[in-house]
Write a protein that holds these residues in place. Structure first.
Motif, PDB file in Angstrom:
ATOM      1  N   LEU A   1       0.835  -1.200   0.000  1.00 31.24           N
ATOM      2  CA  LEU A   1       0.000   0.000   0.000  1.00 31.24           C
ATOM      3  C   LEU A   1       0.871   1.253   0.000  1.00 31.24           C
ATOM      4  N   ALA A   2       1.941   1.262   0.786  1.00 28.20           N
ATOM      5  CA  ALA A   2       2.845   2.414   0.808  1.00 28.20           C
ATOM      6  C   ALA A   2       3.463   2.635  -0.569  1.00 28.20           C
ATOM      7  N   ASP A   3       3.862   1.556  -1.234  1.00 23.19           N
ATOM      8  CA  ASP A   3       4.405   1.686  -2.594  1.00 23.19           C
ATOM      9  C   ASP A   3       3.360   2.248  -3.543  1.00 23.19           C
ATOM     10  N   GLU A   4       2.138   1.760  -3.450  1.00 24.86           N
ATOM     11  CA  GLU A   4       1.056   2.223  -4.326  1.00 24.86           C
ATOM     12  C   GLU A   4       0.764   3.711  -4.114  1.00 24.86           C
ATOM     13  N   LEU A   5       0.832   4.154  -2.862  1.00 30.16           N
ATOM     14  CA  LEU A   5       0.541   5.544  -2.532  1.00 30.16           C
ATOM     15  C   LEU A   5       1.771   6.450  -2.628  1.00 30.16           C
ATOM     16  N   ASN A   6       2.929   5.843  -2.918  1.00 30.13           N
ATOM     17  CA  ASN A   6       4.180   6.594  -2.987  1.00 30.13           C
ATOM     18  C   ASN A   6       4.406   7.362  -1.683  1.00 30.13           C
ATOM     19  N   ALA A   7       4.250   6.646  -0.589  1.00 28.02           N
ATOM     20  CA  ALA A   7       4.357   7.251   0.737  1.00 28.02           C
ATOM     21  C   ALA A   7       5.237   6.368   1.629  1.00 28.02           C
ATOM     22  N   MET A   8       5.670   6.944   2.714  1.00 34.25           N
ATOM     23  CA  MET A   8       6.471   6.190   3.674  1.00 34.25           C
ATOM     24  C   MET A   8       5.578   5.191   4.405  1.00 34.25           C
ATOM     25  N   GLN A   9       6.130   4.025   4.675  1.00 38.10           N
ATOM     26  CA  GLN A   9       5.350   2.969   5.317  1.00 38.10           C
ATOM     27  C   GLN A   9       4.837   3.409   6.684  1.00 38.10           C
ATOM     28  N   SER A  10       5.623   4.169   7.421  1.00 42.67           N
ATOM     29  CA  SER A  10       5.170   4.625   8.744  1.00 42.67           C
ATOM     30  C   SER A  10       3.967   5.564   8.626  1.00 42.67           C
ATOM     31  N   SER A  11       3.959   6.412   7.592  1.00 41.89           N
ATOM     32  CA  SER A  11       2.809   7.302   7.374  1.00 41.89           C
ATOM     33  C   SER A  11       1.571   6.508   7.001  1.00 41.89           C
ATOM     34  N   VAL A  12       1.743   5.501   6.147  1.00 44.85           N
ATOM     35  CA  VAL A  12       0.611   4.664   5.735  1.00 44.85           C
ATOM     36  C   VAL A  12       0.094   3.855   6.913  1.00 44.85           C
ATOM     37  N   SER A  13       0.981   3.413   7.773  1.00 48.66           N
ATOM     38  CA  SER A  13       0.571   2.670   8.961  1.00 48.66           C
ATOM     39  C   SER A  13      -0.318   3.538   9.850  1.00 48.66           C
ATOM     40  N   ARG A  14       0.087   4.788  10.081  1.00 49.37           N
ATOM     41  CA  ARG A  14      -0.735   5.707  10.898  1.00 49.37           C
ATOM     42  C   ARG A  14      -2.073   6.008  10.217  1.00 49.37           C
ATOM     43  N   LEU A  15      -2.033   6.171   8.894  1.00 46.87           N
ATOM     44  CA  LEU A  15      -3.264   6.410   8.148  1.00 46.87           C
ATOM     45  C   LEU A  15      -4.201   5.211   8.290  1.00 46.87           C
ATOM     46  N   CYS A  16      -3.662   4.007   8.163  1.00 48.62           N
ATOM     47  CA  CYS A  16      -4.481   2.807   8.319  1.00 48.62           C
ATOM     48  C   CYS A  16      -5.031   2.685   9.743  1.00 48.62           C
ATOM     49  N   ASP A  17      -4.238   3.087  10.731  1.00 46.58           N
ATOM     50  CA  ASP A  17      -4.737   3.093  12.112  1.00 46.58           C
ATOM     51  C   ASP A  17      -5.997   3.945  12.207  1.00 46.58           C
ATOM     52  N   ARG A  18      -5.972   5.123  11.577  1.00 46.52           N
ATOM     53  CA  ARG A  18      -7.136   6.014  11.612  1.00 46.52           C
ATOM     54  C   ARG A  18      -8.318   5.398  10.852  1.00 46.52           C
ATOM     55  N   LEU A  19      -8.039   4.772   9.702  1.00 48.10           N
ATOM     56  CA  LEU A  19      -9.117   4.150   8.925  1.00 48.10           C
ATOM     57  C   LEU A  19      -9.717   2.955   9.663  1.00 48.10           C
ATOM     58  N   VAL A  20      -8.884   2.198  10.363  1.00 48.84           N
ATOM     59  CA  VAL A  20      -9.385   1.088  11.184  1.00 48.84           C
ATOM     60  C   VAL A  20     -10.252   1.636  12.315  1.00 48.84           C
ATOM     61  N   ALA A  21      -9.789   2.699  12.966  1.00 45.42           N
ATOM     62  CA  ALA A  21     -10.550   3.301  14.073  1.00 45.42           C
ATOM     63  C   ALA A  21     -11.906   3.826  13.605  1.00 45.42           C
ATOM     64  N   CYS A  22     -11.983   4.269  12.349  1.00 41.42           N
ATOM     65  CA  CYS A  22     -13.245   4.768  11.788  1.00 41.42           C
ATOM     66  C   CYS A  22     -14.118   3.648  11.231  1.00 41.42           C
ATOM     67  N   GLY A  23     -13.604   2.423  11.248  1.00 35.54           N
ATOM     68  CA  GLY A  23     -14.368   1.297  10.731  1.00 35.54           C
ATOM     69  C   GLY A  23     -14.373   1.196   9.220  1.00 35.54           C
ATOM     70  N   LEU A  24     -13.357   1.774   8.557  1.00 34.49           N
ATOM     71  CA  LEU A  24     -13.316   1.761   7.099  1.00 34.49           C
ATOM     72  C   LEU A  24     -12.357   0.723   6.523  1.00 34.49           C
ATOM     73  N   VAL A  25     -11.420   0.258   7.333  1.00 33.53           N
ATOM     74  CA  VAL A  25     -10.457  -0.763   6.902  1.00 33.53           C
ATOM     75  C   VAL A  25     -10.378  -1.817   7.994  1.00 33.53           C
ATOM     76  N   HIS A  26     -10.225  -3.056   7.550  1.00 32.73           N
ATOM     77  CA  HIS A  26     -10.085  -4.185   8.466  1.00 32.73           C
ATOM     78  C   HIS A  26      -8.725  -4.818   8.227  1.00 32.73           C
ATOM     79  N   ARG A  27      -8.013  -5.130   9.307  1.00 31.93           N
ATOM     80  CA  ARG A  27      -6.716  -5.802   9.214  1.00 31.93           C
ATOM     81  C   ARG A  27      -6.896  -7.271   9.575  1.00 31.93           C
ATOM     82  N   ARG A  28      -6.242  -8.132   8.785  1.00 27.08           N
ATOM     83  CA  ARG A  28      -6.238  -9.571   9.073  1.00 27.08           C
ATOM     84  C   ARG A  28      -4.825 -10.100   8.872  1.00 27.08           C
ATOM     85  N   PRO A  29      -4.486 -11.172   9.560  1.00 26.24           N
ATOM     86  CA  PRO A  29      -3.179 -11.790   9.293  1.00 26.24           C
ATOM     87  C   PRO A  29      -3.095 -12.236   7.835  1.00 26.24           C
TER      88      PRO A  29
END
Length: 168
Positions: free
Chosen positions: A60-88
């Motif tokens: 996802l970070a490669d696709e967005l041309n962003a740093m992985q740490s930034s994408v991780s924080r963004l995903c944290d916010r999307l998970v908290a809003c119920g918009l993204v689900h993380r699975r192993p």
């Protein structure tokens, strides 16, 4: 839009470039009307997860041309809003795979519906012959942009944070 006469590529390219902000304004208007309202980085992340369902953070970070740490924080916010689900991940259980939730699927569906409604309003104000010509031109443009011989076209993105070049 400025007047561009002639059919040579530089003038046509300038005319298309001048018209592009109107199309982007339609996208912005739809994004403004969508609930919940998403930032461009959030929307781009959801669209990327939709395209790459099950991707990990690195992909996802490669696709967005962003740093992985930034994408991780963004995903944290999307998970908290119920918009993204993380699975192993399937191959490596330590890796996390990202998926849209039913809520984010509805949101993207509503966003596309809003965009199309606004586009329909604009198109309705055009002359029928101009609408038909526009449709023909857009189909040909899409085909030309998709051809293997065409240079790769970047996906429009609003980067979260530009990658830093490694220091020499």
């Amino acid at each position: 839009m400025r007047e561009h006469s002639g059919l040579d590529s530089p003038l046509l390219a300038a005319a298309v470039d001048d018209a592009a902000p109107a199309l982007l304004a339609v996208w912005e208007a739809a994004r403004d009307r969508a609930a919940p309202r998403l930032s461009w980085p959030q929307l781009n992340a959801l669209l990327a997860v939709e395209r790459l369902e099950g991707a990990n953070l690195r992909t996802l970070a490669d696709e967005l041309n962003a740093m992985q740490s930034s994408v991780s924080r963004l995903c944290d916010r999307l998970v908290a809003c119920g918009l993204v689900h993380r699975r192993p991940g399937h191959a490596d259980r330590r890796e996390i795979a990202l998926f849209l939730t039913p809520s984010s699927r509805r949101l993207l569906k509503d966003l596309r519906r809003l965009r199309r409604e606004i586009l329909a309003e604009v198109l309705h104000r055009m002359d029928p012959l101009s609408r038909a010509a526009l449709l023909r031109g857009l189909r040909e443009f899409e085909n030309a942009a998709d051809q293997d011989c065409a240079p790769p076209l970047p996906v429009p993105r609003y980067p979260l944070q530009q990658r830093r070049s490694p220091r020499s």
